[in-house]
Design an enzyme around this catalytic site. Structure first.
Site, PDB file in Angstrom:
ATOM      1  N   ARG A 147       6.252   0.901  -9.695  1.00 17.14           N
ATOM      2  CA  ARG A 147       7.199  -0.227  -9.733  1.00 17.14           C
ATOM      3  C   ARG A 147       6.544  -1.470 -10.350  1.00 17.14           C
ATOM      4  NH1 ARG A 147       6.636  -4.088  -5.705  1.00 17.14           N
ATOM      5  NH2 ARG A 147       8.810  -4.760  -5.830  1.00 17.14           N
ATOM      6  N   ASP A 194       6.919 -10.349  -4.622  1.00 18.17           N
ATOM      7  CA  ASP A 194       6.802  -9.334  -3.565  1.00 18.17           C
ATOM      8  C   ASP A 194       6.321  -9.939  -2.266  1.00 18.17           C
ATOM      9  OD1 ASP A 194       7.509  -6.916  -4.502  1.00 18.17           O
ATOM     10  OD2 ASP A 194       5.565  -6.414  -5.322  1.00 18.17           O
ATOM     11  N   PRO A 200      -6.451  10.350   6.397  1.00 18.78           N
ATOM     12  CA  PRO A 200      -6.377   9.369   7.479  1.00 18.78           C
ATOM     13  C   PRO A 200      -7.673   8.553   7.585  1.00 18.78           C
ATOM     14  CG  PRO A 200      -5.900  11.603   8.283  1.00 18.78           C
ATOM     15  CD  PRO A 200      -6.407  11.732   6.900  1.00 18.78           C
ATOM     16  N   GLU A 203      -6.689  20.501   7.897  1.00 19.74           N
ATOM     17  CA  GLU A 203      -7.513  19.386   8.396  1.00 19.74           C
ATOM     18  C   GLU A 203      -8.165  18.619   7.241  1.00 19.74           C
ATOM     19  OE1 GLU A 203      -6.014  20.236  11.622  1.00 19.74           O
ATOM     20  OE2 GLU A 203      -7.542  18.666  11.732  1.00 19.74           O
TER      21      GLU A 203
END
Ligand code: JDQ
Length: 243
Positions: A158, A173, A88, A115
């Protein structure tokens, strides 16, 4: 491209062998190897975590196990690897990141849980001149790195030549021109009383292109004004500005 993933939940990565990505693997465009972190534990309990120094909630993943796992997996192939650590607290993973990584020979993903992983694992890798990218896939908190790896592998693979049936779709895209994708339509012409915009059935490709660009600008301005503000000076032509 070779992709290695180290995780305590190998089953979480099973979707990578389905559908488009599965076909890319079968076609030899991608070599995928998923490794169980517990392979490198030495105790009967196969412990991979321990209490955090300094106290606080939860557990932290032990450096010894990760260090041995990384060394062993790196040694499986002589190609240099970009080590990717989902977290994160990472730099944002964007389409530009996917584009950059699609040129790499090898990606090695480390899936943390609890964590996170003892920071010294990253520090040790970097001081050995290994490329280590700590990345976030968005401003929300997951339980571990596996889902983030599924997202990043799909976004990168991709873009590899031969993976998408229609390469144009990768070129056109969302985000490739800095704007969001506009609305898409297919048959029937009228569905539950809702008609496809006439311009899309006009056959006038210039008008269609203009209409699609206007819808993309409209949607971007409404939903992601930050993207509009970040566009380079020359990205919008007079017709765009008139919109
Ligand atoms: N974009 C993004 C990535 C993650 C992520 C990635 C790897 C891990 C490993 C453990 N956790 C749980 C965690 C919760 C809070 C604080 C630190 C770690 C992870 C979350 N969440 N959101």
């Amino acid at each position: 491209m070779r992709i290695d993933v180290i995780t305590i939940f190998p089953g979480y990565l099973a979707p990578l062998r389905e559908a488009l990505l599965g076909r890319a693997i079968s076609a030899g465009l991608v070599d995928l190897a998923v490794h169980d972190l517990r392979t490198w534990t030495r105790d009967v309990h196969q412990a991979v975590d321990d209490a955090p120094y300094g106290g606080g909630p939860g557990m932290v993943m032990r450096p010894q196990v990760w260090g041995e796992a990384l060394d062993a997996v790196l040694a499986l192939d002589e190609r240099p690897a970009r080590i990717v650590v989902p977290t994160p607290a990472g730099r944002p993973f964007t389409q530009a990141t996917a584009q950059a990584w699609s040129g790499d020979e090898r990606l090695l993903f480390t899936c943390g849980r609890y964590e996170g992983i003892d920071q010294r694992v990253v520090d040790d890798a970097r001081r050995r001149d290994l490329t280590v990218d700590e990345v976030s896939i968005g401003d929300y908190v997951l339980v571990g790195g596996e889902v983030a790896v599924l997202v990043m592998v799909e976004a990168v693979v991709r873009l590899l030549p031969g993976v998408l049936g229609n390469p144009a779709s990768a070129e056109q895209d969302s985000f490739s021109d800095g704007l969001l994708e506009g609305p898409a339509f297919t048959r029937p012409e009228v569905w539950r009383g809702l008609a496809v915009p006439d311009v899309l059935r006009s056959g006038n490709h210039a008008k269609i292109a203009r209409w699609r660009r206007d819808r993309a600008l409209e949607r971007t301005a409404e939903r992601r004004p930050d993207l509009l503000a970040a566009l380079p000076e020359d990205a919008l032509d007079d017709a765009d500005r008139a919109f």
